[in-house]
Motif scaffolding. Structure first.
Motif, short mmCIF file in Angstrom:
data_model
loop_
_atom_site.label_atom_id
_atom_site.label_comp_id
_atom_site.label_asym_id
_atom_site.label_seq_id
_atom_site.Cartn_x
_atom_site.Cartn_y
_atom_site.Cartn_z
N ALA A 82 84.14 66.51 -6.49
CA ALA A 82 85.61 65.44 -6.60
C ALA A 82 85.51 64.61 -4.99
CB ALA A 82 85.99 66.79 -6.00
N ALA A 83 84.65 64.32 -4.34
CA ALA A 83 83.71 63.85 -3.83
C ALA A 83 83.42 62.69 -4.19
CB ALA A 83 83.20 63.71 -2.44
N LEU A 84 82.62 62.93 -4.94
CA LEU A 84 82.40 61.82 -6.24
C LEU A 84 82.90 60.95 -6.81
CD1 LEU A 84 79.25 60.40 -7.09
CD2 LEU A 84 78.83 61.68 -8.58
N SER A 119 79.46 66.93 -17.69
CA SER A 119 78.88 67.67 -17.25
C SER A 119 78.05 67.27 -15.98
CB SER A 119 78.56 69.19 -17.53
OG SER A 119 77.65 70.02 -16.30
N PRO A 120 78.00 67.38 -14.46
CA PRO A 120 76.72 66.81 -13.25
C PRO A 120 75.86 67.82 -13.59
CG PRO A 120 79.18 67.92 -12.83
CD PRO A 120 78.91 68.13 -14.08
N ALA A 121 76.20 69.11 -14.60
CA ALA A 121 74.47 69.70 -14.00
C ALA A 121 73.73 69.42 -13.89
CB ALA A 121 75.12 71.35 -14.60
N GLY A 122 72.39 69.45 -13.16
CA GLY A 122 70.92 69.09 -13.65
C GLY A 122 70.55 68.12 -13.27
N LYS A 123 71.65 67.09 -13.12
CA LYS A 123 71.83 65.35 -13.60
C LYS A 123 71.48 64.91 -11.97
CE LYS A 123 74.59 64.69 -17.70
NZ LYS A 123 75.58 64.75 -18.15
N THR A 124 71.01 63.77 -11.67
CA THR A 124 70.63 63.15 -9.93
C THR A 124 71.94 62.09 -10.07
OG1 THR A 124 70.34 61.32 -11.36
CG2 THR A 124 68.57 63.15 -10.37
N ASP A 125 72.20 62.35 -8.31
CA ASP A 125 74.02 61.85 -8.56
C ASP A 125 73.80 60.03 -8.31
OD1 ASP A 125 74.58 63.28 -6.84
OD2 ASP A 125 74.08 63.20 -4.81
N PRO A 126 72.40 59.04 -8.73
CA PRO A 126 72.85 58.13 -9.57
C PRO A 126 72.74 57.91 -11.38
CG PRO A 126 70.93 58.21 -7.21
CD PRO A 126 71.60 59.82 -7.69
N GLN A 127 72.13 58.67 -11.43
CA GLN A 127 72.04 59.05 -12.73
C GLN A 127 73.91 59.37 -13.21
OE1 GLN A 127 70.04 62.45 -14.68
NE2 GLN A 127 71.03 62.15 -16.49
N ILE A 128 74.89 60.40 -12.79
CA ILE A 128 76.21 61.02 -13.01
C ILE A 128 76.63 59.28 -12.14
CG2 ILE A 128 78.22 61.99 -12.23
CD1 ILE A 128 75.82 64.13 -10.77
N GLN A 149 74.34 47.68 -8.35
CA GLN A 149 75.15 47.02 -7.67
C GLN A 149 76.17 48.42 -7.87
OE1 GLN A 149 76.39 43.33 -7.61
NE2 GLN A 149 77.89 43.99 -5.66
N LEU A 150 76.95 48.19 -8.54
CA LEU A 150 77.91 48.94 -8.78
C LEU A 150 77.75 50.71 -8.34
CD1 LEU A 150 80.08 48.70 -12.12
CD2 LEU A 150 81.33 48.22 -9.19
N VAL A 151 76.62 51.46 -8.68
CA VAL A 151 76.25 52.51 -8.94
C VAL A 151 75.56 53.15 -7.07
CG1 VAL A 151 74.25 54.07 -9.29
CG2 VAL A 151 74.94 52.63 -11.02
N ALA A 152 75.02 52.04 -6.25
CA ALA A 152 74.99 51.49 -4.28
C ALA A 152 76.46 51.44 -4.11
CB ALA A 152 73.97 50.78 -4.36
N GLU A 153 77.36 51.09 -4.79
CA GLU A 153 78.69 51.08 -3.90
C GLU A 153 79.27 52.44 -3.81
OE1 GLU A 153 80.43 48.07 -5.78
OE2 GLU A 153 79.33 45.97 -4.49
N VAL A 154 78.94 53.29 -5.40
CA VAL A 154 80.06 54.15 -5.47
C VAL A 154 79.03 55.05 -4.53
CG1 VAL A 154 80.11 56.36 -6.88
CG2 VAL A 154 81.07 53.73 -7.89
N LEU A 155 77.80 55.45 -4.63
CA LEU A 155 77.14 56.49 -3.37
C LEU A 155 77.59 56.31 -2.44
CD1 LEU A 155 73.58 56.77 -6.10
CD2 LEU A 155 75.54 58.31 -5.45
#
Length: 235
Positions: A22-24, A42-51, A68-74
């Motif tokens: 939910a935070a992501l 489903s996020p199961a088994g995936k890395t945060d950047p992959q999600i 850039q967007l992936v980095a900003e979201v994380l």
């Protein structure tokens, strides 16, 4: 030291009861300005950047700005985690509280993490759970978005920490998804799958783990783990 045990976090050691995801998603909304399209996802088994990358694939974004967007979201995710995930939300899964002290006291065991969480997120969750101090090193989603490429990071950090080069035969990845097993098999390492929280044993078995357990109870985990390792050469 004779063996390296690498643990996944979510669904293996702890559950945040959906709050971390939910935070992501909250961070995604803030940065992208669109509702995350999570139907059937489903996020199961995936890395945060992959999600994040897969969610971005579901909305109209400029592919040239994807990294850039992936980095900003994380980055936003790390800010929203303390707002959304509180200590009462994080619970230890069965057997974890009993198993980790036993493993930590065994001089033949090196304990580490192999998780899709970015490092700061992993630390936040495990500190809330009171488990971070058990793990001297790890491989994280912030190292590589491809989970199957994380094991060499763990091996190198284990060597830096303990001065030991662990072989695949003396390495066990412990996780709750077929992706954890696939990561181990990519490098000819061993895998123990924990069924029940995310996937049933019937859904884990086709991935061909070396063992499947209903929990991390020491009475179940230790005999299976050391039986697997006993078949591996010490050198």
């Amino acid at each position: 030291m004779r063996c390296l045990l690498l643990f996944d976090i979510d669904g293996t050691l702890i559950s945040s009861q959906g709050k971390a995801f939910a935070a992501l998603l909250k961070a995604f909304r803030q940065v992208v300005g669109a509702e995350p399209p999570v139907e059937g996802f489903s996020p199961a088994g995936k890395t945060d950047p992959q999600i994040v990358s897969e969610l971005l694939n579901r909305v109209a974004t400029d592919h040239r700005k994807r990294n850039q967007l992936v980095a900003e979201v994380l980055a936003a995710y790390l800010e929203t985690l303390p707002e959304v995930v509180k200590k009462p939300h994080v619970r230890l899964l069965p057997g974890v509280a009993e198993l980790l002290p036993v493993l930590a006291e065994n001089p033949q065991v090196a304990l580490g993490l192999l998780t899709g969480n970015i490092r700061e997120g992993a630390q936040f969750k495990l500190e809330l759970a009171g488990l971070w101090h058990y793990f001297a090193f790890g491989a994280f989603g912030s190292d590589c978005s491809d989970r199957n490429q994380l094991l060499p990071y763990a091996w190198e950090r284990a060597h830096q920490r303990f001065g030991v080069r662990f072989s695949p035969e003396r390495t066990v990845i412990v996780g709750d998804t077929p992706a954890d097993v696939a990561c181990a098999k990519t490098w000819d390492a061993k895998a123990i799958a924990v069924a029940g929280h995310t996937f049933t044993a019937a859904r884990l078995l086709p991935a061909h783990p070396d063992g499947v357990l209903p929990s991390l109870s020491p009475e179940l985990f230790l005999p299976v783990c050391f039986s697997i390792l006993s078949r591996a050469p010490l050198a």
